[in-house]
Design a protein around this motif. Structure first.
Motif, PDB file in Angstrom:
ATOM      1  N   ARG A 350       0.840  -1.202  -0.164  1.00 11.80           N
ATOM      2  CA  ARG A 350       0.151  -0.018  -0.056  1.00 11.80           C
ATOM      3  C   ARG A 350       0.833   1.277  -0.019  1.00 11.80           C
ATOM      4  O   ARG A 350       0.582   2.280  -0.779  1.00 11.80           O
ATOM      5  N   GLY A 351       2.013   1.132   0.800  1.00 15.18           N
ATOM      6  CA  GLY A 351       3.032   2.316   0.777  1.00 15.18           C
ATOM      7  C   GLY A 351       3.572   2.618  -0.856  1.00 15.18           C
ATOM      8  O   GLY A 351       3.507   3.602  -1.032  1.00 15.18           O
ATOM      9  N   LEU A 352       3.990   1.535  -1.217  1.00 19.01           N
ATOM     10  CA  LEU A 352       4.434   1.668  -2.709  1.00 19.01           C
ATOM     11  C   LEU A 352       3.782   2.286  -3.887  1.00 19.01           C
ATOM     12  O   LEU A 352       3.823   3.330  -4.447  1.00 19.01           O
ATOM     13  N   ALA A 353       2.261   1.846  -3.371  1.00 16.01           N
ATOM     14  CA  ALA A 353       1.169   2.419  -4.391  1.00 16.01           C
ATOM     15  C   ALA A 353       0.691   3.940  -3.860  1.00 16.01           C
ATOM     16  O   ALA A 353       0.749   4.781  -4.803  1.00 16.01           O
ATOM     17  N   LEU A 354       1.023   4.365  -2.749  1.00 19.32           N
ATOM     18  CA  LEU A 354       1.125   5.817  -2.355  1.00 19.32           C
ATOM     19  C   LEU A 354       2.072   6.386  -2.941  1.00 19.32           C
ATOM     20  O   LEU A 354       1.908   7.798  -3.352  1.00 19.32           O
ATOM     21  N   VAL A 355       3.282   6.079  -2.999  1.00 16.46           N
ATOM     22  CA  VAL A 355       4.615   6.537  -3.496  1.00 16.46           C
ATOM     23  C   VAL A 355       4.258   6.875  -4.948  1.00 16.46           C
ATOM     24  O   VAL A 355       4.388   8.347  -5.235  1.00 16.46           O
ATOM     25  N   ILE A 456       5.423  18.772   0.067  1.00 16.92           N
ATOM     26  CA  ILE A 456       4.443  17.905  -0.560  1.00 16.92           C
ATOM     27  C   ILE A 456       3.253  17.533   0.328  1.00 16.92           C
ATOM     28  O   ILE A 456       2.212  17.454  -0.173  1.00 16.92           O
ATOM     29  N   VAL A 457       3.325  17.631   1.588  1.00 17.21           N
ATOM     30  CA  VAL A 457       2.138  17.593   2.407  1.00 17.21           C
ATOM     31  C   VAL A 457       1.067  18.505   2.078  1.00 17.21           C
ATOM     32  O   VAL A 457      -0.154  18.436   2.388  1.00 17.21           O
ATOM     33  N   LYS A 458       1.511  19.754   1.604  1.00  9.75           N
ATOM     34  CA  LYS A 458       0.571  20.794   1.556  1.00  9.75           C
ATOM     35  C   LYS A 458      -0.139  20.810   0.338  1.00  9.75           C
ATOM     36  O   LYS A 458      -1.096  21.334   0.073  1.00  9.75           O
ATOM     37  N   ASP A 463      -7.889  13.459   1.624  1.00  2.59           N
ATOM     38  CA  ASP A 463      -8.098  11.890   1.351  1.00  2.59           C
ATOM     39  C   ASP A 463      -6.895  11.162   1.161  1.00  2.59           C
ATOM     40  O   ASP A 463      -6.704   9.881   1.672  1.00  2.59           O
ATOM     41  N   VAL A 464      -6.079  11.659   0.360  1.00  2.00           N
ATOM     42  CA  VAL A 464      -4.751  10.961   0.314  1.00  2.00           C
ATOM     43  C   VAL A 464      -3.985  10.824   1.227  1.00  2.00           C
ATOM     44  O   VAL A 464      -3.200   9.972   1.592  1.00  2.00           O
TER      45      VAL A 464
END
Length: 473
Positions: A350-355, A456-458, A463-464
């Motif tokens: 899941r972390g890889l998909a989020l990257v 990046i967080v900004k 939802d992401v």
């Protein structure tokens, strides 16, 4: 960070300017000062528990807060966005030394969870703001304001960092980690009992990994022995094995045997990794889950993942005893990223998909270019996700990055990985074979990674961000 000549970098304009804090070599604490520091860390946790009990709260509030994180993720006031607007380093490790007496192992159970929602910044303590992080850890929260002191400590980690020597060693880092990770009190005898049980079901796999842990890092090899790493990983494997056996038993029969051991299981099987490409399958096989003494079940906790040796290494390097490293490492695995060692390592995937998803949001051009070359995060970012970037040298920079991750949540490793891709942007876009560049990331630059990650967080939708917070659970 360099930017392309024809196109502005999508991150640079958002990255806040920061003032580098000057790091000084901390003095070696005398015995009585070390005792005071350990006792104050214990008192900090005790004060937090008393405050929680006084409010009618459960012993641990981290699960409750994670639910609130999802429910309140849409708040317009972003905590990390506020934090990003603020201006944001011992001779030999004691990892082979006898663990300290039980009353000297720090305990902490702070009511403020590690997984922050992006809501308004919690109130800090003015008194705590006025003292150094080291003094805050040593003396405990001023005026018994645990919540305010914890928030002040987090901001100090972000703004100033933890003082270290040139090798990245600090007498206070491990205690800051134990507090931020909400680590429980651990009697040293409990760790010794796990050691004295001998080889765990995953012992052979552990021995196949430990000798090649951070082999190119002279600082780690000089300070942490392979024997110490073997003991820590074997104790963790026993602890996870016991938890799995306890989960399998019917509720009416869940009772530990004398000494905290469990009835061994004789079943053995292998986990087949499900991935989308031949290269990813090869990577997955190299990092497969050791399931000796267990059955294949995606919902069960794991025993040992090949790669946990690298994840354990910074704890042994930073800790002053194996017992401290054990309790911090176990807490990280079981409370912050259990999905990384469960079943088919679904949390890592899941972390890889989020990257991939976050990169597509913040830099569509780079994302499309890597995709056109057949490069997904499954291929190049697996070790970085699994080890929280500990696979990338140098180790002192890993420790500084982990200070940030433990202060504001290990889930922020995802934007930190994307930040490293952004920092390589020019080289990647200018290379006809970017896969060669991604075989090993450039050396870590913790401060620049933190600044870029906060930018990046900004940029990512709420939802992401909510997916990032929960992907490892």
């Amino acid at each position: 960070m360099p930017t392309p000549s024809r196109e502005p970098n999508p991150i640079t304009s958002f990255a806040p300017a920061t003032t580098a804090a000057e790091h000084h070599i901390p003095p070696s604490p005398r015995t009585h000062r070390a005792l005071r520091k350990l006792q104050s860390a214990h008192n900090l946790g005790a004060a937090a528990r008393n405050a929680a009990n006084a409010n009618g709260a459960q012993t641990s509030l981290i699960s409750q807060q994670r639910l609130k994180d999802i429910q309140e993720i849409g708040s317009t006031s972003q905590m990390l966005r506020q934090a990003s607007n603020r201006s944001p380093q011992r001779t030999r490790s004691n990892s082979d030394a006898p663990p300290p007496p039980p009353n000297m192992v720090p305990s902490s159970n702070p009511p403020v969870p590690l997984h922050h929602k992006r809501s308004a910044l919690s109130r800090t303590s003015p008194t705590a703001d006025a003292v150094s992080l080291e003094r805050l850890i040593r003396d405990g929260p001023p005026d018994d304001d645990v919540r305010g002191a914890l928030e002040s400590a987090r901001l100090k980690v972000l703004d100033q960092g933890i003082k270290t020597d040139s090798d990245g060693m600090s007498s206070s880092r491990i205690y800051a980690w134990l507090i931020l990770l909400d680590a429980p009190f651990l009697e040293t005898d409990a760790y010794l009992k796990l050691i004295h049980r001998g080889a765990s079901p995953a012992y052979s796999k552990i021995r196949n990994d430990t000798f090649r842990t951070l082999t190119t890092d002279p600082l780690f090899r000089r300070r942490v022995s392979e024997a110490s790493l073997i003991r820590l990983l074997n104790a963790i494997a026993w602890k996870l094995h016991d938890a799995k056996e306890e989960q399998r038993r019917p509720p009416s029969s869940r009772q530990s045997l004398p000494g905290g051991s469990s009835r061994p299981s004789s079943s053995r099987s292998d986990v087949s990794m499900q991935t989308s490409s031949p290269a990813a399958k090869k990577r997955a096989r190299a990092l497969t889950l050791t399931t000796e003494g267990s059955e294949v079940n995606a919902s069960e906790p794991g025993t040992y993942v090949q790669g946990m040796n690298v994840l354990a290494a910074p704890f042994l390097y930073a800790a002053r005893s194996e017992a401290e490293a054990f309790v911090a490492f176990h807490r990280l695995l079981t409370r912050e990223c259990p999905g990384y060692i469960r079943g088919a390592m679904d949390g890592v995937h899941r972390g890889l998909a989020l990257v991939d998803k976050v990169l597509a949001i913040v830099d569509a051009k780079l994302s499309l270019y890597l995709t056109s070359k057949g490069l997904s995060a499954e291929i190049y970012a697996f070790p970085s996700v699994l080890t929280l970037c500990a696979c990338t040298p140098p180790l002192p920079e890993v420790l500084r990055l982990w200070d940030f991750l433990f202060a504001y949540g290990p889930h922020l490793n995802i934007p930190c990985i994307v930040a490293q891709l952004i920092m390589m942007r020019n080289e990647l876009l200018g290379s006809s074979s970017p896969n060669k560049l991604l075989r090993s990331f450039p050396t870590l630059q913790a401060d620049q990674i933190k600044r870029t990650a906060l930018a990046i967080v900004k940029m990512i939708p709420d939802d992401v961000y909510a997916e990032i917070v929960t992907h490892a659970l």
